[in-house]
Design a protein around this motif. Structure first.
Motif, PDB file in Angstrom:
ATOM      1  N   ALA A   1     -20.545  57.590  24.801  1.00  0.00           N
ATOM      2  CA  ALA A   1     -20.423  59.151  26.408  1.00  0.00           C
ATOM      3  C   ALA A   1     -20.374  58.556  27.533  1.00  0.00           C
ATOM      4  N   ASN A   2     -21.351  57.762  27.750  1.00  0.00           N
ATOM      5  CA  ASN A   2     -21.648  57.240  29.256  1.00  0.00           C
ATOM      6  C   ASN A   2     -20.490  57.048  29.749  1.00  0.00           C
ATOM      7  N   ALA A   3     -19.815  55.692  29.295  1.00  0.00           N
ATOM      8  CA  ALA A   3     -17.989  55.701  29.905  1.00  0.00           C
ATOM      9  C   ALA A   3     -17.261  56.719  29.944  1.00  0.00           C
ATOM     10  N   LEU A   4     -17.008  57.212  28.542  1.00  0.00           N
ATOM     11  CA  LEU A   4     -16.175  58.410  28.943  1.00  0.00           C
ATOM     12  C   LEU A   4     -16.510  59.348  29.810  1.00  0.00           C
TER      13      LEU A   4
ATOM     14  N   GLU B   1     -16.074  64.068  20.215  1.00  0.00           N
ATOM     15  CA  GLU B   1     -16.779  63.086  18.621  1.00  0.00           C
ATOM     16  C   GLU B   1     -18.580  63.140  19.417  1.00  0.00           C
ATOM     17  N   CYS B   2     -18.464  62.089  20.011  1.00  0.00           N
ATOM     18  CA  CYS B   2     -19.545  61.130  20.972  1.00  0.00           C
ATOM     19  C   CYS B   2     -20.649  62.293  20.985  1.00  0.00           C
ATOM     20  N   LEU B   3     -20.674  62.875  21.949  1.00  0.00           N
ATOM     21  CA  LEU B   3     -21.305  64.722  20.919  1.00  0.00           C
ATOM     22  C   LEU B   3     -21.609  65.215  20.240  1.00  0.00           C
ATOM     23  N   PHE B   4     -20.884  65.609  19.140  1.00  0.00           N
ATOM     24  CA  PHE B   4     -21.622  65.615  17.951  1.00  0.00           C
ATOM     25  C   PHE B   4     -22.132  65.192  17.197  1.00  0.00           C
ATOM     26  N   HIS B   5     -21.679  63.650  17.735  1.00  0.00           N
ATOM     27  CA  HIS B   5     -22.875  62.326  15.990  1.00  0.00           C
ATOM     28  C   HIS B   5     -24.389  62.273  17.302  1.00  0.00           C
ATOM     29  N   LEU B   6     -24.060  62.492  18.946  1.00  0.00           N
ATOM     30  CA  LEU B   6     -25.320  62.970  19.416  1.00  0.00           C
ATOM     31  C   LEU B   6     -26.680  63.205  19.420  1.00  0.00           C
ATOM     32  N   ASN B   7     -25.623  64.935  19.130  1.00  0.00           N
ATOM     33  CA  ASN B   7     -26.549  66.918  19.096  1.00  0.00           C
ATOM     34  C   ASN B   7     -25.996  67.088  18.199  1.00  0.00           C
ATOM     35  N   GLY B   8     -25.197  67.018  17.545  1.00  0.00           N
ATOM     36  CA  GLY B   8     -25.362  68.415  16.002  1.00  0.00           C
ATOM     37  C   GLY B   8     -23.655  68.615  16.344  1.00  0.00           C
ATOM     38  N   GLU B   9     -23.536  69.351  15.533  1.00  0.00           N
ATOM     39  CA  GLU B   9     -22.462  70.481  15.128  1.00  0.00           C
ATOM     40  C   GLU B   9     -22.335  71.408  15.520  1.00  0.00           C
TER      41      GLU B   9
ATOM     42  N   ASP C   1     -22.841  71.886  19.455  1.00  0.00           N
ATOM     43  CA  ASP C   1     -22.693  71.240  20.886  1.00  0.00           C
ATOM     44  C   ASP C   1     -21.668  71.874  21.446  1.00  0.00           C
ATOM     45  N   ALA C   2     -22.417  72.995  21.998  1.00  0.00           N
ATOM     46  CA  ALA C   2     -21.408  73.410  22.695  1.00  0.00           C
ATOM     47  C   ALA C   2     -20.421  73.106  23.954  1.00  0.00           C
ATOM     48  N   THR C   3     -20.960  71.295  24.990  1.00  0.00           N
ATOM     49  CA  THR C   3     -19.523  71.329  25.233  1.00  0.00           C
ATOM     50  C   THR C   3     -18.634  70.755  24.702  1.00  0.00           C
ATOM     51  N   ALA C   4     -18.792  69.984  22.920  1.00  0.00           N
ATOM     52  CA  ALA C   4     -17.927  69.447  22.407  1.00  0.00           C
ATOM     53  C   ALA C   4     -16.579  70.353  22.206  1.00  0.00           C
ATOM     54  N   TRP C   5     -18.087  71.824  21.825  1.00  0.00           N
ATOM     55  CA  TRP C   5     -17.145  72.661  21.333  1.00  0.00           C
ATOM     56  C   TRP C   5     -15.914  73.322  21.963  1.00  0.00           C
ATOM     57  N   GLY C   6     -16.452  73.701  23.909  1.00  0.00           N
ATOM     58  CA  GLY C   6     -15.857  73.485  24.523  1.00  0.00           C
ATOM     59  C   GLY C   6     -14.124  72.437  25.222  1.00  0.00           C
ATOM     60  N   ILE C   7     -14.620  71.293  24.779  1.00  0.00           N
ATOM     61  CA  ILE C   7     -13.609  70.579  25.167  1.00  0.00           C
ATOM     62  C   ILE C   7     -12.391  70.604  23.880  1.00  0.00           C
ATOM     63  N   ILE C   8     -12.533  71.622  22.437  1.00  0.00           N
ATOM     64  CA  ILE C   8     -11.787  71.632  21.911  1.00  0.00           C
ATOM     65  C   ILE C   8     -10.384  72.761  22.314  1.00  0.00           C
ATOM     66  N   ASN C   9     -11.665  74.263  22.760  1.00  0.00           N
ATOM     67  CA  ASN C   9     -10.589  75.387  23.042  1.00  0.00           C
ATOM     68  C   ASN C   9      -9.945  74.746  24.782  1.00  0.00           C
ATOM     69  N   ASP C  10     -11.230  73.820  25.164  1.00  0.00           N
ATOM     70  CA  ASP C  10     -10.261  73.639  27.267  1.00  0.00           C
ATOM     71  C   ASP C  10      -8.626  73.510  25.417  1.00  0.00           C
TER      72      ASP C  10
ATOM     73  N   THR D   1     -14.462  68.083   2.553  1.00  0.00           N
ATOM     74  CA  THR D   1     -15.881  67.891   2.204  1.00  0.00           C
ATOM     75  C   THR D   1     -16.817  67.570   3.981  1.00  0.00           C
ATOM     76  N   SER D   2     -15.677  67.294   4.849  1.00  0.00           N
ATOM     77  CA  SER D   2     -16.017  66.884   5.702  1.00  0.00           C
ATOM     78  C   SER D   2     -16.607  67.894   7.041  1.00  0.00           C
ATOM     79  N   PRO D   3     -18.377  68.298   7.192  1.00  0.00           N
ATOM     80  CA  PRO D   3     -18.511  69.062   8.803  1.00  0.00           C
ATOM     81  C   PRO D   3     -17.568  70.037   9.616  1.00  0.00           C
ATOM     82  N   VAL D   4     -17.828  70.753   9.580  1.00  0.00           N
ATOM     83  CA  VAL D   4     -16.382  71.769  10.498  1.00  0.00           C
ATOM     84  C   VAL D   4     -16.477  70.835  11.977  1.00  0.00           C
ATOM     85  N   TRP D   5     -16.762  70.384  12.616  1.00  0.00           N
ATOM     86  CA  TRP D   5     -16.582  69.878  13.957  1.00  0.00           C
ATOM     87  C   TRP D   5     -15.808  68.432  13.416  1.00  0.00           C
ATOM     88  N   LEU D   6     -15.718  67.820  12.292  1.00  0.00           N
ATOM     89  CA  LEU D   6     -14.525  66.444  11.775  1.00  0.00           C
ATOM     90  C   LEU D   6     -13.756  67.172  11.533  1.00  0.00           C
ATOM     91  N   VAL D   7     -13.378  68.306  10.847  1.00  0.00           N
ATOM     92  CA  VAL D   7     -12.132  68.665  10.747  1.00  0.00           C
ATOM     93  C   VAL D   7     -11.358  69.161  11.747  1.00  0.00           C
TER      94      VAL D   7
END
Length: 568
Positions: free
Chosen positions: A214-217, A393-401, A403-412, A480-486
């Motif tokens: 996450a730091n590198a990205l 993906e890193c944010l979901f692993h670190l902060n849970g399903e 994570d608003a920033t991660a969902w914001g990226i997908i929406n962007d 069967t995967s969590p929603v964020w991974l789907v």
């Protein structure tokens, strides 16, 4: 090679040359030994295991997990990658000992050489799992036998160290402004991915490696050097290359003799023929599945930008494209032929059936009719969209399903997919990207084009919220995967189809088994029915086979190398 700065720079070009699709590199008039590099090994390992891309003939084994240690494409990829690695090892050893090179240039060339070596090691590691790690100065001539890395930590740490050094040695802008050279952005983007692979392969240190990734990205994201193209559709057009979305790509130009066999190289030709519809000259190496085509929501422009379909009567209405139905709009070319093979969901190639869908990412810049040999191509290995999805993906692993920033990226990225970034830019985009297709129309005596083949959005549309939409998809499909991974897995399918990153991304993220089970359920449809859109899967998916078998020739020549467990 190291007498002068100019000599050293020229020497590094020998390493870069091996990143291009193989052609006549040595100028002897023949395709070099690894002539399929850049298409078959990359497509077969990077896309076909997902079943979203398919094939006929002897290539079809790559859709059924019937590859084996004797598969020619595995040896081609293995041999080419180690040819590149040993070339880099020779160069880096010579550079280290050189005393005549300007210090600043020496640092940059070292960083670039390490990036190229890491690029090829990452391809091998993603394809085969653990592989032998030849170090600076080592080649298969002076080190003919070497065992595979003892564990995944050792292997990925080697790759990570190369990229960490390169991050410190390289600048954001390419050396001398020469695009096609590795940069700090390249090094950080691949470093982030390498940390993610280590997290996947060495789960006991997953959390710390996701944080390092996450730091590198994030450094790439915060650099301000990269952004999404306004139009997804134009990413594969010759009108602009090395745009701000491009972190690493190969640009194959149209050459100086566009419609001539003279000075021909495979690099400028075979992508079109491998991927075009066989009814108009293609070879049948690449078809796209109806399961993939049907995954798009109405209004998602990535579908029509990525594929052209046969003219199937009574097609499911929402699948029928307004521009690409039995027709390649870029080439103004019908794919409805006399035998009506493209008037079914399945296309018959020498009696074998495959989905009647072909890639517009690769079959849009020239026809496969042997008259225009120099088809310019852009082959992406890493786009800014890859970095954004990896960071999410890193944010979901670190902060849970949640994570608003991660969902914001997908929406962007979805906002771009539905055309909202095009609004207000029609005239600029048309001026940049239409002229090439006007040139093609004139060459083929086709009607004059006054508008870009796929219309640009002129008004903003409402895009369904990603979390809400994929929560429903998870329920409907039974994932069967969590929603964020789907969400990440399905978005990657839509964004990166026919790009070599798709299967590795689905494997590393842990989604591929769920994807195959739900999107390609076993025993559904009929293999021999032209009018059944389903891909008929007969095999049981084996995750262990996602590590490809070490080629037989390597095992015979290198007694210290052993085979992957799934193939013993």
């Amino acid at each position: 090679m190291f007498l002068t700065d100019a000599d050293a720079k020229a020497g590094l070009i020998g390493c870069y040359d091996l990143m291009l699709p193989c052609g006549d590199i040595d100028g002897d008039g023949n395709s070099d030994a690894d002539g399929d590099w850049g298409i078959k090994p990359n497509l077969f390992i990077g896309c076909h295991p997902t079943m979203d891309t398919q094939a006929t003939g002897w290539d079809k084994d790559w859709n059924t997990q019937n590859w084996n240690a004797g598969s020619a494409e595995l040896l081609t990829g293995w041999t080419h990658a180690y040819k590149a690695i040993t070339t880099c090892n020779d160069f880096l050893a010579g550079l280290e000992a050189a005393e005549n090179i300007t210090p600043a240039l020496k640092v940059s060339l070292d960083g670039q050489g390490r990036c190229i070596r890491a690029f090829f090691y990452m391809w091998l590691a993603k394809a085969f799992g653990r592989v032998p790690m030849l170090e600076t100065g080592e080649t298969y001539s002076n080190t003919p036998a070497k065992a595979r890395a003892k564990d995944y930590a050792e292997m990925w740490d080697f790759i990570i160290e190369d990229l960490k050094v390169a991050v410190d040695e390289l600048e954001w802008e390419p050396l001398n402004g020469e695009y096609g050279r590795c940069t700090k952005g390249f090094a950080l983007s691949y470093l982030g991915e390498a940390y993610m692979w280590k997290a996947y392969r060495v789960p006991e240190v997953a959390a710390e490696n996701y944080q390092l990734a996450a730091n590198a990205l994030l450094e790439v994201i915060n650099s301000g050097k990269y952004e999404l193209n306004p139009s997804f559709t134009t990413l594969w057009d010759p009108g602009a290359v090395w745009t701000k979305e491009s972190i690493w790509e190969e640009v194959l130009d149209e050459g100086s003799q566009w419609n001539s066999w003279n000075n021909l190289t495979d690099a400028h030709t075979w992508h079109t023929y491998f991927t075009a519809c066989p009814a108009v000259g293609g070879w049948g190496t690449l078809y796209l599945s109806w399961e993939w085509w049907s995954s798009y929501e109405p209004g998602d422009k990535r579908r029509d930008a990525s594929g052209v379909i046969g003219a199937v009567p009574n097609m499911t209405p929402e699948w029928k494209s307004a521009t690409n139905y039995g027709y390649n709009p870029y080439l103004q070319q019908s794919i409805v032929v006399a035998d009506l093979s493209t008037s079914h969901y399945k296309f018959s190639q020498s009696g074998e059936l495959a989905p009647a869908i072909w890639s517009l990412k690769t079959w849009r810049t020239c026809r496969a009719d042997w008259t225009a040999m120099w088809g310019p191509q852009q082959i992406y290995y890493k786009r800014y969209a890859n970095v954004l999805f990896d960071y999410a993906e890193c944010l979901f692993h670190l902060n849970g399903e949640n994570d608003a920033t991660a969902w914001g990226i997908i929406n962007d990225i979805r906002d771009r997919a539905f055309g909202n970034l095009e609004v207000g830019k029609k005239s600029i985009l048309t001026a940049a990207y239409l002229p090439y297709y006007q040139q093609i129309a004139a060459y083929y005596n086709a009607p004059e084009l006054t508008e870009y083949p796929l219309p640009f959005n002129e008004t903003t549309v409402t895009v369904p919220d990603a979390k809400t939409y994929y929560t429903q998809v998870k329920t409907d499909k039974g994932f069967t995967s969590p929603v964020w991974l789907v969400a990440l897995g399905m978005e990657r399918r839509k964004e990166f189809n026919t790009e070599w990153c798709l299967a590795p991304d689905l494997i590393r993220s842990g989604f591929i088994e769920d994807h195959i089970a739900r999107n390609y359920p076993k025993g559904v449809g009929s293999q021999g029915d032209k009018d059944s859109w389903n891909t008929y899967r007969t095999f049981d998916f084996n995750l262990a086979k996602m590590d490809m078998p070490i080629p037989t020739e390597e095992l015979l020549k290198n007694p210290l190398c052993d085979q992957n467990d799934a193939y013993k």
